[in-house]
Design an enzyme around this catalytic site. Structure first.
Site, short mmCIF file in Angstrom:
data_model
loop_
_atom_site.label_atom_id
_atom_site.label_comp_id
_atom_site.label_asym_id
_atom_site.label_seq_id
_atom_site.Cartn_x
_atom_site.Cartn_y
_atom_site.Cartn_z
N PRO A 9 38.75 32.92 23.84
CA PRO A 9 39.04 33.99 22.63
C PRO A 9 40.55 34.09 22.05
CG PRO A 9 38.57 35.18 24.54
CD PRO A 9 38.17 33.77 24.90
N ASN A 10 40.56 34.11 20.74
CA ASN A 10 41.89 34.12 20.08
C ASN A 10 42.80 32.75 20.24
OD1 ASN A 10 41.55 36.82 19.20
ND2 ASN A 10 41.59 37.27 21.54
N ARG A 17 48.56 34.01 16.10
CA ARG A 17 48.99 35.09 16.82
C ARG A 17 50.14 34.96 17.50
NH1 ARG A 17 45.55 33.98 22.41
NH2 ARG A 17 46.14 36.06 22.75
N TYR A 22 53.20 32.26 21.85
CA TYR A 22 52.06 31.36 21.90
C TYR A 22 52.65 29.99 21.07
CZ TYR A 22 49.18 34.44 23.97
OH TYR A 22 48.46 35.36 24.91
N ASN A 74 40.95 26.96 28.94
CA ASN A 74 41.82 28.05 28.67
C ASN A 74 40.99 29.18 28.28
OD1 ASN A 74 43.81 30.13 27.90
ND2 ASN A 74 45.31 28.74 26.86
N ALA A 77 41.79 35.80 27.24
CA ALA A 77 41.71 36.91 27.95
C ALA A 77 40.59 37.11 28.99
CB ALA A 77 41.45 38.35 27.06
N HIS A 80 40.83 37.03 32.86
CA HIS A 80 41.30 38.18 33.84
C HIS A 80 40.20 39.12 34.19
CE1 HIS A 80 45.23 36.59 32.58
NE2 HIS A 80 45.00 36.91 31.35
N ASP A 87 31.13 31.71 37.77
CA ASP A 87 30.05 31.43 38.35
C ASP A 87 29.46 30.26 37.48
OD1 ASP A 87 30.16 33.33 40.18
OD2 ASP A 87 28.59 34.72 38.89
N GLU A 98 42.69 24.63 34.72
CA GLU A 98 42.97 25.96 34.05
C GLU A 98 44.43 25.85 33.42
OE1 GLU A 98 43.41 29.36 36.60
OE2 GLU A 98 43.50 30.73 35.36
N HIS A 100 47.23 27.99 30.83
CA HIS A 100 47.64 28.74 30.15
C HIS A 100 48.91 28.47 29.50
CE1 HIS A 100 44.68 31.62 31.82
NE2 HIS A 100 45.07 31.02 32.85
N ILE A 101 48.94 28.82 27.92
CA ILE A 101 50.06 28.51 27.18
C ILE A 101 51.36 29.16 27.58
CG2 ILE A 101 51.05 28.47 24.95
CD1 ILE A 101 47.91 28.05 23.99
N SER A 102 51.33 30.47 27.84
CA SER A 102 52.32 31.27 28.16
C SER A 102 52.39 31.52 29.71
CB SER A 102 51.90 32.79 27.49
OG SER A 102 50.85 33.19 28.16
N ARG A 107 54.01 38.17 32.94
CA ARG A 107 53.39 39.40 31.72
C ARG A 107 52.79 40.47 32.32
NH1 ARG A 107 50.49 36.09 27.13
NH2 ARG A 107 50.55 37.98 26.27
N ARG A 111 47.15 40.69 33.47
CA ARG A 111 47.28 39.17 33.60
C ARG A 111 47.30 38.58 34.72
NH1 ARG A 111 47.00 38.56 27.68
NH2 ARG A 111 48.04 40.28 26.80
C1 DQA Z 1 46.50 32.72 27.49
C2 DQA Z 1 47.04 33.89 28.47
C3 DQA Z 1 45.98 35.05 28.61
O1 DQA Z 1 46.48 36.25 29.11
C4 DQA Z 1 45.84 35.70 26.98
O2 DQA Z 1 44.84 36.57 27.07
C5 DQA Z 1 45.38 34.59 26.04
C6 DQA Z 1 46.15 33.25 26.05
C7 DQA Z 1 47.51 31.80 27.52
O3 DQA Z 1 47.05 30.58 27.02
O4 DQA Z 1 48.68 32.21 27.75
O5 DQA Z 1 44.58 34.69 25.14
O6 DQA Z 1 45.34 32.32 28.40
#
Ligand code: DQA
Length: 142
Positions: A9-10, A17, A22, A74, A77, A80, A87, A98, A100-102, A107, A111
């Protein structure tokens, strides 16, 4: 060798965003960058993004039937919160990395849990888009 790059998502909102967190590059920029890298490696790559948890589960299951060799995920959200994604990855037993960009580790408290980490072969955090490239290299070259 076939890879699935799965974004949650997002992540379709990259560039719009929270650019301070990001970056200013878009989801299409991300896909182009990974696509070019995979082309130089001779790796077949498919991209999926969804804002819906069940869709992400469906894409992971489909990867099993499509004989995908590795998944870069990735989960946004859902990282978490989602036992369902954990599963699904356990069910298909496809090596997953896995990303994560950030810098999630620096944070908010909420998270600090990742369900996907429990199955991921590797977790890459805080390296921006380069984290996806590192994940592709890990899955293709070890
Ligand atoms: C994320 C970190 C997550 O906590 C956040 O909800 C995201 C992006 C990252 O790529 O840093 O949507 O996965």
């Amino acid at each position: 060798m076939k890879l699935l790059i799965l974004n949650g998502p997002n992540l379709n909102m990259l560039g719009i965003r929270e650019p301070d967190i990001y970056g200013k590059s878009t989801y299409n920029d991300l896909i182009e960058m990974i696509g070019n890298h995979c082309k130089t490696l001779g790796v077949d790559v498919e991209f999926k993004q969804s804002n819906h948890e069940g869709d992400l589960v469906d894409y992971i299951q489909a990867a099993y039937f499509d004989k995908v060799d590795g998944i870069v995920i990735n989960p946004g959200a859902y990282t978490h919160t989602s036992v369902a994604l954990l599963d699904a990855l356990k069910a298909v037993q496809i090596p997953a990395v896995e990303v994560h960009i950030s810098k999630v580790d620096e944070r908010e408290d909420f998270r600090q849990i990742s369900y996907v980490s429990k199955i991921a072969k590797k977790t890459i955090i805080g390296k921006g888009f380069d984290g996806y490239i590192e994940a592709v290299d890990f899955l293709t070259q070890g």
